[in-house]
Design a protein around this motif. Sequence first.
Motif, mmCIF file in Angstrom:
data_model
loop_
_atom_site.group_PDB
_atom_site.id
_atom_site.type_symbol
_atom_site.label_atom_id
_atom_site.label_comp_id
_atom_site.label_asym_id
_atom_site.label_seq_id
_atom_site.Cartn_x
_atom_site.Cartn_y
_atom_site.Cartn_z
ATOM 1 N N THR A 119 -42.401 -89.088 71.841
ATOM 2 C CA THR A 119 -42.354 -88.712 70.436
ATOM 3 C C THR A 119 -43.661 -89.133 69.794
ATOM 4 O OG1 THR A 119 -41.178 -88.942 68.330
ATOM 5 C CG2 THR A 119 -41.236 -90.885 69.743
ATOM 6 N N THR A 120 -43.959 -88.545 68.680
ATOM 7 C CA THR A 120 -45.129 -88.951 67.908
ATOM 8 C C THR A 120 -44.788 -90.150 67.035
ATOM 9 O OG1 THR A 120 -45.836 -86.650 67.898
ATOM 10 C CG2 THR A 120 -46.889 -88.083 66.309
ATOM 11 N N LEU A 121 -43.508 -90.409 66.829
ATOM 12 C CA LEU A 121 -43.071 -91.487 65.939
ATOM 13 C C LEU A 121 -43.134 -92.855 66.604
ATOM 14 C CD1 LEU A 121 -39.990 -89.859 64.176
ATOM 15 C CD2 LEU A 121 -42.260 -90.264 63.216
ATOM 16 N N GLU A 122 -44.089 -93.634 66.206
ATOM 17 C CA GLU A 122 -44.172 -95.034 66.622
ATOM 18 C C GLU A 122 -43.394 -95.858 65.601
ATOM 19 O OE1 GLU A 122 -45.632 -95.916 69.427
ATOM 20 O OE2 GLU A 122 -46.452 -93.926 69.843
ATOM 21 N N ARG A 123 -43.131 -97.103 65.914
ATOM 22 C CA ARG A 123 -42.391 -97.977 64.985
ATOM 23 C C ARG A 123 -43.061 -98.037 63.613
ATOM 24 N NH1 ARG A 123 -41.219 -101.770 69.741
ATOM 25 N NH2 ARG A 123 -39.026 -101.325 70.120
ATOM 26 N N GLU A 124 -44.388 -98.108 63.585
ATOM 27 C CA GLU A 124 -45.118 -98.173 62.314
ATOM 28 C C GLU A 124 -44.870 -96.926 61.479
ATOM 29 O OE1 GLU A 124 -49.297 -98.950 62.456
ATOM 30 O OE2 GLU A 124 -49.011 -100.730 63.683
ATOM 31 N N ASN A 125 -44.898 -95.758 62.121
ATOM 32 C CA ASN A 125 -44.648 -94.499 61.401
ATOM 33 C C ASN A 125 -43.274 -94.496 60.757
ATOM 34 O OD1 ASN A 125 -46.128 -93.384 64.228
ATOM 35 N ND2 ASN A 125 -47.081 -92.759 62.319
#
Length: 191
Positions: A119-125
Amino acid sequence: MGKVLCFIYEGMTDFEMTFACHLLKLFGEKELFTIAYDKESVSGTSGIKYLPDFTVNEVLNFNDVEALIIPGGWSSGDRKEIFTLIKKLHSEEKLLCAICAGPIYLAKAGILKGYSYTTTLERENLKNLGEMYDPFPRETYVDKGVIRDRNIITAKGNSFVDFGVEIFDAMNLFADDGEKIQCAKHYKGND
């Protein structure tokens, strides 16, 4: 012929799914239907408006679905019926495909545990987007453009060509591996 469902929502990154839909409709001769929470039009990030064919609730009783495609984008309007549909299709071992931020729907439905995914979603995002928790099982995250694990295909947003090719391949629509490789090269401008 089974149906391929494309989940559309306000603010979706529409280009991430249109190539896959192009391949499936033109060359795979699949029936594609857009689904949304309501029958009202939604706008993609491109500014193009889309009118859904069915609501998510209407397709919950369909028994001839082959696949569900979920584009990326960001929607804070999660509703339980999309998770019900994802769980139903997963229990039937149907193809579930999500790109960029789209895998968050699979994660929130609880079906990624034990599956490799990207996914492109990292925890920061997630924090920046206002998510209160990280629904992803990070221990099976793989930092690759596209991952196919059994009936689940996930991709990063910039891998939309490979995403479409992988969906086409998962539906057994290529004659052989050579045709798959040539298709990817062609649409990336490498032939």
